[in-house]
Design an enzyme around this catalytic site. Structure first.
Site, PDB file in Angstrom:
ATOM      1  N   SER A  37       0.848  -1.180   0.000  1.00 33.28           N
ATOM      2  CA  SER A  37       0.000   0.000   0.000  1.00 33.28           C
ATOM      3  C   SER A  37       0.885   1.231   0.000  1.00 33.28           C
ATOM      4  O   SER A  37       1.847   1.314   0.783  1.00 33.28           O
ATOM      5  CB  SER A  37      -0.918   0.008   1.234  1.00 33.28           C
ATOM      6  OG  SER A  37      -1.789   1.130   1.196  1.00 33.28           O
ATOM      7  N   GLU A  38       0.591   2.190  -0.861  1.00 35.98           N
ATOM      8  CA  GLU A  38       1.508   3.308  -1.071  1.00 35.98           C
ATOM      9  C   GLU A  38       1.627   4.238   0.133  1.00 35.98           C
ATOM     10  O   GLU A  38       2.540   5.068   0.177  1.00 35.98           O
ATOM     11  CB  GLU A  38       1.092   4.112  -2.300  1.00 35.98           C
ATOM     12  CG  GLU A  38      -0.214   4.837  -2.169  1.00 35.98           C
ATOM     13  CD  GLU A  38      -0.683   5.397  -3.504  1.00 35.98           C
ATOM     14  OE1 GLU A  38      -0.778   6.627  -3.614  1.00 35.98           O
ATOM     15  OE2 GLU A  38      -0.943   4.613  -4.435  1.00 35.98           O
ATOM     16  N   ASN A  39       0.726   4.122   1.114  1.00 37.48           N
ATOM     17  CA  ASN A  39       0.879   4.935   2.311  1.00 37.48           C
ATOM     18  C   ASN A  39       1.880   4.338   3.295  1.00 37.48           C
ATOM     19  O   ASN A  39       2.093   4.881   4.375  1.00 37.48           O
ATOM     20  CB  ASN A  39      -0.465   5.158   3.003  1.00 37.48           C
ATOM     21  CG  ASN A  39      -1.145   3.879   3.428  1.00 37.48           C
ATOM     22  OD1 ASN A  39      -1.072   2.866   2.724  1.00 37.48           O
ATOM     23  ND2 ASN A  39      -1.815   3.896   4.571  1.00 37.48           N
ATOM     24  N   GLY A  40       2.539   3.222   2.906  1.00 37.63           N
ATOM     25  CA  GLY A  40       3.655   2.725   3.702  1.00 37.63           C
ATOM     26  C   GLY A  40       3.440   1.403   4.396  1.00 37.63           C
ATOM     27  O   GLY A  40       3.846   1.232   5.556  1.00 37.63           O
ATOM     28  N   SER A  79       8.092   4.002   0.405  1.00 36.13           N
ATOM     29  CA  SER A  79       7.034   3.353  -0.363  1.00 36.13           C
ATOM     30  C   SER A  79       7.120   3.726  -1.843  1.00 36.13           C
ATOM     31  O   SER A  79       7.047   2.862  -2.723  1.00 36.13           O
ATOM     32  CB  SER A  79       5.667   3.760   0.199  1.00 36.13           C
ATOM     33  OG  SER A  79       4.632   3.072  -0.470  1.00 36.13           O
TER      34      SER A  79
END
Length: 218
Positions: A37-40, A79
């Protein structure tokens, strides 16, 4: 569509976009795919049971998720370095238009409010395989698989697979090929809503829409 996209995924690291792609995890066998997930988050767990949500543990779509034994957390710079650095095996994203050569438009419609590009530009440039999950036509009945995108591009020639409610297309060397079409739709009916030029696979699959039963749902 989410079920069909899940069948396209091979073991590896996968990022899922908003919209239809967020339902893909419901149809993935446990342990086969590591979700990013790109939020980390690397190793995104399934949705929590009702009442067990942690407001501090959400994916990039702001939906509650859970941890797995191997889940790791990091800041957005790490990320996006994963995304841009070619470390994702695949991504499943939505789209407004896809051109026959693999061009993708997914963030703006001229004359309307800008949807916002988010991290999709980084995802589709960095991922090894880009799968688009979208309805075959827009809410206004306009075709979304076109000869040339008329909306601002997100990325050029990056889409490898298109999954709609009617068909599956593959794109290779700038050519679009129909590989699957539901039995309930004729080739002529498909052509009437698909202005893009495409070849038809010799071994064209014709599944019944009613037979698209999820092989696994959490």
């Amino acid at each position: 569509m989410a079920w069909r996209c899940a069948r396209e995924l091979q073991p590896g690291i996968v990022n899922l976009g908003i919209g239809i792609p967020i339902y893909v995890p419901d149809y993935l066998p446990a342990g086969r795919i590591t979700l990013h997930s790109e939020n980390g988050i690397l190793g995104v767990g399934p949705s929590p049971a009702p009442g067990q949500e942690d407001p501090d543990l959400v994916n990039a779509s702001k939906l509650p998720v859970t941890e797995l034994p191997y889940t790791s957390f990091f800041d957005s710079s790490w990320s996006f370095a994963m995304m841009r650095g070619g470390h994702l095996d695949a991504t499943v994203v939505g789209a407004l238009q896809v051109a026959e050569n693999g061009d993708l438009a997914s963030w703006a419609i001229p004359g309307q409010d800008v949807l916002g590009v988010g991290g999709v530009m980084d995802l589709v440039i960095g991922a090894k395989h880009v799968i688009v999950a979208m309805t075959h036509v827009s809410a206004k009945g306009e075709p979304k698989i076109v000869q040339q995108c008329t909306y601002p591009l997100t990325a050029s020639r990056r889409v490898g697979t298109i999954v709609t409610e009617y068909a599956v297309f593959k794109i290779a060397v700038g050519r679009l090929q129909l590989v699957e079409l539901i039995e309930e739709m004729s080739l002529d009916e498909l052509k009437s809503i698909t202005p893009a030029r495409y070849d038809i696979a010799e071994a064209l699959a014709r599944p019944r829409q009613a037979d698209a039963v999820p092989f696994l749902k959490n």
